[in-house]
Scaffold this motif. Sequence first.
Motif, PDB file in Angstrom:
ATOM      1  N   VAL A  51       0.865  -1.182   0.000  1.00 50.75           N
ATOM      2  CA  VAL A  51       0.000   0.000   0.000  1.00 50.75           C
ATOM      3  C   VAL A  51       0.899   1.230   0.000  1.00 50.75           C
ATOM      4  O   VAL A  51       1.385   1.665   1.052  1.00 50.75           O
ATOM      5  CB  VAL A  51      -0.945   0.028   1.214  1.00 50.75           C
ATOM      6  N   PRO A  52       1.176   1.817  -1.160  1.00 49.62           N
ATOM      7  CA  PRO A  52       2.067   2.978  -1.223  1.00 49.62           C
ATOM      8  C   PRO A  52       1.407   4.219  -0.643  1.00 49.62           C
ATOM      9  O   PRO A  52       0.236   4.473  -0.886  1.00 49.62           O
ATOM     10  CB  PRO A  52       2.320   3.141  -2.723  1.00 49.62           C
ATOM     11  N   LEU A  53       2.166   4.984   0.103  1.00 48.54           N
ATOM     12  CA  LEU A  53       1.670   6.230   0.680  1.00 48.54           C
ATOM     13  C   LEU A  53       2.306   7.450   0.024  1.00 48.54           C
ATOM     14  O   LEU A  53       2.185   8.567   0.525  1.00 48.54           O
ATOM     15  CB  LEU A  53       1.917   6.251   2.192  1.00 48.54           C
ATOM     16  N   GLU A  54       2.976   7.221  -1.091  1.00 50.84           N
ATOM     17  CA  GLU A  54       3.546   8.299  -1.893  1.00 50.84           C
ATOM     18  C   GLU A  54       3.184   8.041  -3.353  1.00 50.84           C
ATOM     19  O   GLU A  54       2.789   6.933  -3.726  1.00 50.84           O
ATOM     20  CB  GLU A  54       5.065   8.346  -1.755  1.00 50.84           C
ATOM     21  N   ASP A  55       3.361   9.065  -4.185  1.00 50.29           N
ATOM     22  CA  ASP A  55       3.120   8.889  -5.606  1.00 50.29           C
ATOM     23  C   ASP A  55       4.116   7.888  -6.177  1.00 50.29           C
ATOM     24  O   ASP A  55       5.255   7.789  -5.711  1.00 50.29           O
ATOM     25  CB  ASP A  55       3.248  10.228  -6.318  1.00 50.29           C
ATOM     26  N   LEU A  56       3.698   7.145  -7.192  1.00 48.52           N
ATOM     27  CA  LEU A  56       4.523   6.079  -7.754  1.00 48.52           C
ATOM     28  C   LEU A  56       5.517   6.557  -8.803  1.00 48.52           C
ATOM     29  O   LEU A  56       6.306   5.758  -9.300  1.00 48.52           O
ATOM     30  CB  LEU A  56       3.625   5.000  -8.380  1.00 48.52           C
ATOM     31  N   SER A  57       5.493   7.835  -9.141  1.00 46.89           N
ATOM     32  CA  SER A  57       6.417   8.385 -10.137  1.00 46.89           C
ATOM     33  C   SER A  57       7.376   9.372  -9.483  1.00 46.89           C
ATOM     34  O   SER A  57       6.984  10.127  -8.581  1.00 46.89           O
ATOM     35  CB  SER A  57       5.660   9.091 -11.267  1.00 46.89           C
ATOM     36  N   ALA A  82      11.252  -6.412 -22.045  1.00 47.47           N
ATOM     37  CA  ALA A  82      10.177  -7.137 -21.366  1.00 47.47           C
ATOM     38  C   ALA A  82      10.437  -7.118 -19.865  1.00 47.47           C
ATOM     39  O   ALA A  82      11.588  -7.093 -19.421  1.00 47.47           O
ATOM     40  CB  ALA A  82      10.117  -8.573 -21.865  1.00 47.47           C
ATOM     41  N   PRO A  83       9.385  -7.120 -19.058  1.00 48.78           N
ATOM     42  CA  PRO A  83       9.600  -7.133 -17.607  1.00 48.78           C
ATOM     43  C   PRO A  83      10.115  -8.483 -17.140  1.00 48.78           C
ATOM     44  O   PRO A  83       9.813  -9.518 -17.758  1.00 48.78           O
ATOM     45  CB  PRO A  83       8.207  -6.855 -17.052  1.00 48.78           C
ATOM     46  N   PRO A  84      10.888  -8.527 -16.062  1.00 48.54           N
ATOM     47  CA  PRO A  84      11.252  -9.815 -15.465  1.00 48.54           C
ATOM     48  C   PRO A  84      10.000 -10.569 -15.027  1.00 48.54           C
ATOM     49  O   PRO A  84       8.917  -9.992 -14.901  1.00 48.54           O
ATOM     50  CB  PRO A  84      12.105  -9.408 -14.259  1.00 48.54           C
ATOM     51  N   ALA A  85      10.146 -11.854 -14.788  1.00 54.12           N
ATOM     52  CA  ALA A  85       8.995 -12.665 -14.367  1.00 54.12           C
ATOM     53  C   ALA A  85       8.445 -12.214 -13.022  1.00 54.12           C
ATOM     54  O   ALA A  85       7.264 -12.389 -12.732  1.00 54.12           O
ATOM     55  CB  ALA A  85       9.387 -14.134 -14.304  1.00 54.12           C
ATOM     56  N   GLY A  86       9.265 -11.636 -12.211  1.00 60.74           N
ATOM     57  CA  GLY A  86       8.838 -11.146 -10.898  1.00 60.74           C
ATOM     58  C   GLY A  86      10.019 -10.527 -10.181  1.00 60.74           C
ATOM     59  O   GLY A  86      11.165 -10.635 -10.625  1.00 60.74           O
ATOM     60  N   ALA A  87       9.758  -9.874  -9.087  1.00 58.14           N
ATOM     61  CA  ALA A  87      10.808  -9.239  -8.295  1.00 58.14           C
ATOM     62  C   ALA A  87      10.307  -9.102  -6.864  1.00 58.14           C
ATOM     63  O   ALA A  87       9.158  -9.426  -6.566  1.00 58.14           O
ATOM     64  CB  ALA A  87      11.183  -7.878  -8.877  1.00 58.14           C
ATOM     65  N   GLU A  88      11.150  -8.616  -5.980  1.00 58.82           N
ATOM     66  CA  GLU A  88      10.792  -8.507  -4.574  1.00 58.82           C
ATOM     67  C   GLU A  88      10.682  -7.062  -4.129  1.00 58.82           C
ATOM     68  O   GLU A  88      11.453  -6.206  -4.567  1.00 58.82           O
ATOM     69  CB  GLU A  88      11.836  -9.206  -3.691  1.00 58.82           C
ATOM     70  N   ILE A  89       9.709  -6.797  -3.272  1.00 56.20           N
ATOM     71  CA  ILE A  89       9.694  -5.576  -2.465  1.00 56.20           C
ATOM     72  C   ILE A  89      10.409  -5.907  -1.161  1.00 56.20           C
ATOM     73  O   ILE A  89      10.109  -6.922  -0.521  1.00 56.20           O
ATOM     74  CB  ILE A  89       8.256  -5.108  -2.176  1.00 56.20           C
ATOM     75  N   ARG A  90      11.356  -5.074  -0.780  1.00 56.61           N
ATOM     76  CA  ARG A  90      12.119  -5.296   0.449  1.00 56.61           C
ATOM     77  C   ARG A  90      11.845  -4.161   1.427  1.00 56.61           C
ATOM     78  O   ARG A  90      12.182  -3.011   1.160  1.00 56.61           O
ATOM     79  CB  ARG A  90      13.616  -5.379   0.157  1.00 56.61           C
ATOM     80  N   TRP A  91      11.213  -4.497   2.550  1.00 58.04           N
ATOM     81  CA  TRP A  91      10.932  -3.502   3.577  1.00 58.04           C
ATOM     82  C   TRP A  91      12.132  -3.347   4.500  1.00 58.04           C
ATOM     83  O   TRP A  91      12.938  -4.289   4.660  1.00 58.04           O
ATOM     84  CB  TRP A  91       9.695  -3.898   4.381  1.00 58.04           C
ATOM     85  N   PHE A 133      15.423  -1.372 -15.953  1.00 57.13           N
ATOM     86  CA  PHE A 133      14.827  -1.886 -14.718  1.00 57.13           C
ATOM     87  C   PHE A 133      15.681  -1.453 -13.533  1.00 57.13           C
ATOM     88  O   PHE A 133      16.906  -1.592 -13.549  1.00 57.13           O
ATOM     89  CB  PHE A 133      14.734  -3.409 -14.785  1.00 57.13           C
ATOM     90  N   THR A 134      15.040  -0.915 -12.493  1.00 58.78           N
ATOM     91  CA  THR A 134      15.765  -0.371 -11.351  1.00 58.78           C
ATOM     92  C   THR A 134      14.915  -0.518 -10.091  1.00 58.78           C
ATOM     93  O   THR A 134      14.001  -1.348 -10.046  1.00 58.78           O
ATOM     94  CB  THR A 134      16.139   1.109 -11.612  1.00 58.78           C
ATOM     95  N   THR A 135      15.170   0.262  -9.065  1.00 60.49           N
ATOM     96  CA  THR A 135      14.370   0.262  -7.837  1.00 60.49           C
ATOM     97  C   THR A 135      14.124   1.690  -7.388  1.00 60.49           C
ATOM     98  O   THR A 135      14.811   2.621  -7.806  1.00 60.49           O
ATOM     99  CB  THR A 135      15.058  -0.507  -6.687  1.00 60.49           C
ATOM    100  N   MET A 136      13.111   1.857  -6.535  1.00 59.16           N
ATOM    101  CA  MET A 136      12.801   3.139  -5.910  1.00 59.16           C
ATOM    102  C   MET A 136      12.619   2.937  -4.417  1.00 59.16           C
ATOM    103  O   MET A 136      12.223   1.857  -3.972  1.00 59.16           O
ATOM    104  CB  MET A 136      11.490   3.725  -6.473  1.00 59.16           C
ATOM    105  N   ARG A 137      12.892   3.967  -3.661  1.00 61.67           N
ATOM    106  CA  ARG A 137      12.569   3.978  -2.230  1.00 61.67           C
ATOM    107  C   ARG A 137      11.194   4.598  -2.073  1.00 61.67           C
ATOM    108  O   ARG A 137      10.896   5.650  -2.651  1.00 61.67           O
ATOM    109  CB  ARG A 137      13.607   4.774  -1.455  1.00 61.67           C
ATOM    110  N   MET A 144       9.086   2.137   5.217  1.00 57.96           N
ATOM    111  CA  MET A 144       9.867   2.383   4.009  1.00 57.96           C
ATOM    112  C   MET A 144      10.252   1.056   3.352  1.00 57.96           C
ATOM    113  O   MET A 144      10.512   0.061   4.022  1.00 57.96           O
ATOM    114  CB  MET A 144      11.125   3.176   4.340  1.00 57.96           C
ATOM    115  N   ALA A 145      10.292   1.081   2.011  1.00 62.14           N
ATOM    116  CA  ALA A 145      10.599  -0.130   1.263  1.00 62.14           C
ATOM    117  C   ALA A 145      11.395   0.222   0.016  1.00 62.14           C
ATOM    118  O   ALA A 145      11.327   1.342  -0.501  1.00 62.14           O
ATOM    119  CB  ALA A 145       9.321  -0.862   0.876  1.00 62.14           C
TER     120      ALA A 145
END
Length: 285
Positions: A51-57, A82-91, A133-137, A144-145
């Motif tokens: 459940v994001p509490l900030e904008d996704l961009s 193409a997107p990877p088959a899946g990835a992880e959210i890390r809290w 493909f990258t990550t965001m905080r 935070m994740a």
Amino acid sequence: MVRLGATLLAVVLLLGDSSALLGPTFEGNVAQAVSTWRTSGAAKIWREGFVPLEDLSRMSREVSEQIDYEEHGWVVAGPLPAPPAGAEIRWDNGSTTRVPLIGPRNALLALSPWPEENTFPDDKEYKLTGATFTTMRLKTSRGMATVPAWRLHFSNLPGPIDHVAVDQKAIGTIEGAVGQPLSGDGITDFEVLDERTLQVDYGYGFCVGEEPFDVTIRASEKSDVVVLGLEIPYRGYGPCAGVGKSGQDVIRLNEPLGDRVVLDEMSRLPVLCHRAHNTCQAWNG
């Protein structure tokens, strides 16, 4: 992009001074909101889902200042991975969740306020030429994740735009669980002034030519949630041309808020859903 909505009511229905006409009471609405929150799966998503509490961009100020959302469209103008088959959210607390992903094209569509079929002149299009493909905080309901994301590159913008790559539709959303859309009426936001004091924003409709209502904010406290609602005095009965009105007030809770979720009486959704448009619903394109 944060999508902001202003409520302008075409018709306001003012109800007579009768319990039959007034419909459900505040206590009845609270009971429904609490039951829906606990049994629909929404509470589980809030505690254990994404459940994001900030904008996704995310973008630089230079990019943000150049974008004209009203006059421009967004188009794919180059090959995309193409997107990877899946990835992880890390809290930050060490927990992880494996999630499905959207592709960069859907991330692009999430930026646009226009339907995909809308067309624009060539010089009025932001052209996506590539993605990495990258990550965001990101701040979420679980803290935070680090979240998988796409970095979108444009030929005619001065920098990239990062957008979360999680497929929210696939993993489930608060709005989907509750089954009620967010509106601009009722409780729209709050700020915690201290552990028992909330500054509350609200919105409602009233008839053109009438004075705005004298609104009172009501609160019902449970062990896991606080439900907020509006008490609006009797003003007559019948349809009329209406306008939207917003206001703000301060309320004092009986107990510290703690980690309780603040719900809106009418929508039965968390008030924080208004903070960013992706908090309770999915915009995956």
